[in-house]
Design a protein around this motif. Sequence first.
Motif, PDB file in Angstrom:
ATOM      1  N   PRO A   1      38.815 -31.230  35.269  1.00  0.00           N
ATOM      2  CA  PRO A   1      39.796 -30.645  36.020  1.00  0.00           C
ATOM      3  C   PRO A   1      39.519 -30.879  37.667  1.00  0.00           C
ATOM      4  N   ASP A   2      37.991 -30.882  37.820  1.00  0.00           N
ATOM      5  CA  ASP A   2      37.562 -30.907  39.305  1.00  0.00           C
ATOM      6  C   ASP A   2      36.967 -32.249  39.552  1.00  0.00           C
ATOM      7  N   ILE A   3      37.124 -33.180  38.939  1.00  0.00           N
ATOM      8  CA  ILE A   3      36.579 -34.234  38.948  1.00  0.00           C
ATOM      9  C   ILE A   3      37.832 -35.506  39.418  1.00  0.00           C
ATOM     10  N   ALA A   4      37.686 -36.260  40.542  1.00  0.00           N
ATOM     11  CA  ALA A   4      38.709 -37.190  40.728  1.00  0.00           C
ATOM     12  C   ALA A   4      38.443 -38.605  40.579  1.00  0.00           C
ATOM     13  N   ALA A   5      37.220 -38.792  40.177  1.00  0.00           N
ATOM     14  CA  ALA A   5      36.714 -40.359  39.645  1.00  0.00           C
ATOM     15  C   ALA A   5      35.156 -40.017  39.462  1.00  0.00           C
ATOM     16  N   ALA A   6      34.964 -41.042  38.475  1.00  0.00           N
ATOM     17  CA  ALA A   6      33.465 -41.278  37.847  1.00  0.00           C
ATOM     18  C   ALA A   6      33.097 -42.645  37.526  1.00  0.00           C
ATOM     19  N   VAL A   7      31.833 -42.769  37.995  1.00  0.00           N
ATOM     20  CA  VAL A   7      31.224 -44.222  37.649  1.00  0.00           C
ATOM     21  C   VAL A   7      30.006 -43.925  36.717  1.00  0.00           C
ATOM     22  N   VAL A   8      29.708 -44.790  35.907  1.00  0.00           N
ATOM     23  CA  VAL A   8      28.465 -44.387  34.973  1.00  0.00           C
ATOM     24  C   VAL A   8      27.671 -45.699  34.965  1.00  0.00           C
ATOM     25  N   GLY A   9      26.411 -45.394  34.957  1.00  0.00           N
ATOM     26  CA  GLY A   9      25.377 -46.632  34.432  1.00  0.00           C
ATOM     27  C   GLY A   9      24.252 -46.030  33.879  1.00  0.00           C
ATOM     28  N   ALA A  10      23.368 -46.816  33.845  1.00  0.00           N
ATOM     29  CA  ALA A  10      21.831 -46.265  33.136  1.00  0.00           C
ATOM     30  C   ALA A  10      20.790 -46.723  33.947  1.00  0.00           C
ATOM     31  N   VAL A  11      19.737 -45.943  34.030  1.00  0.00           N
ATOM     32  CA  VAL A  11      18.443 -46.138  34.630  1.00  0.00           C
ATOM     33  C   VAL A  11      17.754 -46.777  33.441  1.00  0.00           C
ATOM     34  N   PRO A  12      17.127 -48.006  33.496  1.00  0.00           N
ATOM     35  CA  PRO A  12      16.254 -48.449  32.326  1.00  0.00           C
ATOM     36  C   PRO A  12      15.226 -47.602  32.165  1.00  0.00           C
ATOM     37  N   GLY A  13      14.737 -47.624  30.592  1.00  0.00           N
ATOM     38  CA  GLY A  13      13.724 -46.821  29.996  1.00  0.00           C
ATOM     39  C   GLY A  13      12.256 -47.132  30.424  1.00  0.00           C
ATOM     40  N   THR A  14      11.376 -46.495  30.498  1.00  0.00           N
ATOM     41  CA  THR A  14       9.848 -47.383  30.652  1.00  0.00           C
ATOM     42  C   THR A  14       9.160 -46.907  29.481  1.00  0.00           C
ATOM     43  N   GLY A  15       8.272 -47.905  28.952  1.00  0.00           N
ATOM     44  CA  GLY A  15       7.598 -47.656  27.786  1.00  0.00           C
ATOM     45  C   GLY A  15       8.370 -47.552  26.542  1.00  0.00           C
ATOM     46  N   SER A  16       8.256 -46.397  25.953  1.00  0.00           N
ATOM     47  CA  SER A  16       8.897 -46.232  24.775  1.00  0.00           C
ATOM     48  C   SER A  16      10.180 -45.244  25.010  1.00  0.00           C
ATOM     49  N   LYS A  17      10.309 -44.931  26.206  1.00  0.00           N
ATOM     50  CA  LYS A  17      11.439 -44.168  26.525  1.00  0.00           C
ATOM     51  C   LYS A  17      12.886 -45.086  26.577  1.00  0.00           C
ATOM     52  N   PRO A  18      13.965 -44.618  26.080  1.00  0.00           N
ATOM     53  CA  PRO A  18      15.139 -45.596  26.036  1.00  0.00           C
ATOM     54  C   PRO A  18      15.861 -45.265  27.508  1.00  0.00           C
ATOM     55  N   ALA A  19      16.752 -45.953  27.887  1.00  0.00           N
ATOM     56  CA  ALA A  19      17.467 -45.642  29.087  1.00  0.00           C
ATOM     57  C   ALA A  19      18.122 -44.439  29.362  1.00  0.00           C
ATOM     58  N   ARG A  20      18.152 -44.120  30.461  1.00  0.00           N
ATOM     59  CA  ARG A  20      19.015 -42.868  30.871  1.00  0.00           C
ATOM     60  C   ARG A  20      20.205 -43.092  31.436  1.00  0.00           C
ATOM     61  N   VAL A  21      21.251 -42.186  30.957  1.00  0.00           N
ATOM     62  CA  VAL A  21      22.911 -42.368  31.457  1.00  0.00           C
ATOM     63  C   VAL A  21      22.837 -41.621  32.651  1.00  0.00           C
ATOM     64  N   VAL A  22      23.513 -42.215  33.840  1.00  0.00           N
ATOM     65  CA  VAL A  22      23.465 -41.454  35.011  1.00  0.00           C
ATOM     66  C   VAL A  22      25.230 -41.731  35.367  1.00  0.00           C
ATOM     67  N   ALA A  23      25.480 -40.650  36.009  1.00  0.00           N
ATOM     68  CA  ALA A  23      26.795 -40.669  36.493  1.00  0.00           C
ATOM     69  C   ALA A  23      26.993 -40.203  38.101  1.00  0.00           C
ATOM     70  N   VAL A  24      27.833 -41.131  38.662  1.00  0.00           N
ATOM     71  CA  VAL A  24      28.308 -40.651  40.011  1.00  0.00           C
ATOM     72  C   VAL A  24      29.746 -40.254  40.156  1.00  0.00           C
ATOM     73  N   LEU A  25      29.879 -39.152  40.840  1.00  0.00           N
ATOM     74  CA  LEU A  25      31.508 -38.433  40.767  1.00  0.00           C
ATOM     75  C   LEU A  25      31.851 -38.153  42.131  1.00  0.00           C
ATOM     76  N   SER A  26      32.984 -38.026  42.213  1.00  0.00           N
ATOM     77  CA  SER A  26      33.803 -37.515  43.523  1.00  0.00           C
ATOM     78  C   SER A  26      34.610 -36.447  42.885  1.00  0.00           C
ATOM     79  N   ALA A  27      34.730 -35.418  43.863  1.00  0.00           N
ATOM     80  CA  ALA A  27      35.492 -33.945  43.341  1.00  0.00           C
ATOM     81  C   ALA A  27      36.962 -34.424  43.789  1.00  0.00           C
ATOM     82  N   ARG A  28      37.762 -33.595  43.372  1.00  0.00           N
ATOM     83  CA  ARG A  28      38.990 -33.475  43.705  1.00  0.00           C
ATOM     84  C   ARG A  28      39.091 -32.817  45.013  1.00  0.00           C
ATOM     85  N   ALA A  29      40.410 -33.103  45.925  1.00  0.00           N
ATOM     86  CA  ALA A  29      40.205 -32.312  47.253  1.00  0.00           C
ATOM     87  C   ALA A  29      40.478 -30.935  47.027  1.00  0.00           C
ATOM     88  N   GLY A  30      39.980 -30.257  47.760  1.00  0.00           N
ATOM     89  CA  GLY A  30      40.307 -28.576  47.689  1.00  0.00           C
ATOM     90  C   GLY A  30      39.593 -27.874  46.468  1.00  0.00           C
TER      91      GLY A  30
END
Length: 635
Positions: free
Chosen positions: A447-476
């Motif tokens: 209810p407080d999020i206006a829009a979202a974009v999702v990507g992933a930071v590649p993993g290193t070594g044995s670590k898998p990729a991490r999911v990341v999110a960029v968000l914008s909030a609703r006005a007010g």
Amino acid sequence: MTNASEPMVNWAELIRTAGQRHAARIAIIDSGRSISWGELDAAADAGAADLLESGSHRGDRALVALPSSADLVLTLVATARAGLVAVPVDPHRADLATVAARVGARLLLVADGSPEVAGVSTVFAAADLRRWWTAHRAPVSAVGGGEDLAVLARASRSYRAVMISHHAVLAAVAAATGAPGSRLRADDRAVMALPVHHLAGLVTAFLPLAAVGAAAVFPEVDPAGGDLSGLPSLIRSAKVTIIPGSPGVYRALLATEGVERALASVHLMTSGAAPLPSSDFSAIRAVTGQHVWEGYGISESTSVVASSLVTARSRAGSVGCALGGLEIRIDSGTGDAAGDEPPGVPQDPGSRVGTDGGVDALDGNLADVTGMGDVGRISLRGATLFSGYWPDGADGPGEDGWYCTEDVGYLDDLGELHLVDRADETFTVSGFTVYPKEIEQVLAAHPDIAAAVVGAVPGTGSKPARVVAVLSARAGVERPGVQQLQGYVAARLPIFKRPTEFAFVDAIPLTELGRQDRVAALGLAGFVAGGRSVAVLGSVRPTAVRAAQPESAAAAPGVDSAVPSPDDQDATADPTPHDADGRADAEPFEPTAPERGPEQAADLDSLGGRLPGAGNRRARSLSDDDDDLFGSEYS
């Protein structure tokens, strides 16, 4: 001059025919000025004559950098009639010289000034265009046509330009006007909310009007700039009847007080460039009593490929069926890394879309033509397809006529196409394919999020990729905190799909067609800073990534980084260990989705977590990107 009874070979003949059949009817309304089809046709003759007299030759590239306006339409018609190849670009670009060099342009058509561009021998500016509107020249017979190159689309991008022939443009206009639900009338007025320097604005929104002598209404502000604030009042004052739009257009309309009065004259609304959120789809229906008819297309197909205007009704999430003369098939794989089939997708081996041989294997994952309901690459065949990529026509449709796109989708039990995501924008976490659109939809439903974009930071070594999110909030509203977001996604997504890092920006960047720009958003939030390349497109095209902001997301202007620290957890968050920089160490991710009931194939939200991976991209569609027409809101 072409006889009206002869088949057209040059797309400028569409304007010639309209000028003959509908000479007195209004073609363009721009800044209070009305221009008839006869006037547009005569001005195009004057422009074509000037271009030919400048020493230009058939096939020369003409770089066109003009705002979406009557002048831009005139210039594109004149270049086509003179046998030149139009290279339309966003007029706000500062690197015209780079684009000109990329395509070997010899001419430049701009609104103001005469910029020095190496290699360009002839420049036409605003004064020349004004003269074309008033000059009286003899009719100019169209030069060339057919399979001759007419337009280079996407030439300003960092990847290869798309070669569009006259034949493809004419076929695309015929397909669009032939859609059963289009019902174009001579008294229609369509608002040009899509920029005409893009094929969506030219081929999809403007050229079909010539078939019936309808009118195009141009906003005072170029829609490529993203300012749609004046659109509702323009629609009302000009008595617009058709809106060829995008999700951004309908979002702007819904935010306007009295939108029902502004849209009182409208009888047809279409949406492309990205899937229209189901909430907006329903809201428009509630306000107007009308459906929004969605479609899908890419620059490689010149215009619309599929549209719900072909179907009996408009349904949220469906982009309809193929237009006349076009074929769609799904080239799919056998499942995820574990070899499972996509859950809940109906299998019907006896019902197939297309029967020709399959496509090249993508790491053995996407191959062969599949039955209705399978998820996979969308492949196209038809007369609207491009001639290949500039400069040599490489990687176009195959010998069998099929072109495999980078879009992933499926056909439901009614044969209607649904878009899932871009194949090259998916990523893998712990061996499981993740479609960012699914996560973006979950986050955007907060209810407080206006829009979202999702990507992933590649993993290193044995670590898998991490999911990341960029968000914008609703006005007010107050931006939700990390703990609240973690709890929210924990209740709705399996663990390997949950973002472990969040960042807020004032607004998610948009492309010129109003689609969310994933690469720009992730760069703005700092997820590409400090060498942390984000796997937004499977593997990032470095030249496609916008310049990163300061080293940390927290330091970027307009960005509020919300990265969980080891102590910033609550009972609803995952007890995931964190490494030294406070980011979640995804090593212990267990790739096990929460138990679910049967999933419905027609619902993107419930497609599940174990869909076929994209694998390596097929060379033929290496550069396919639907920053184009009616595809995903994913580039």
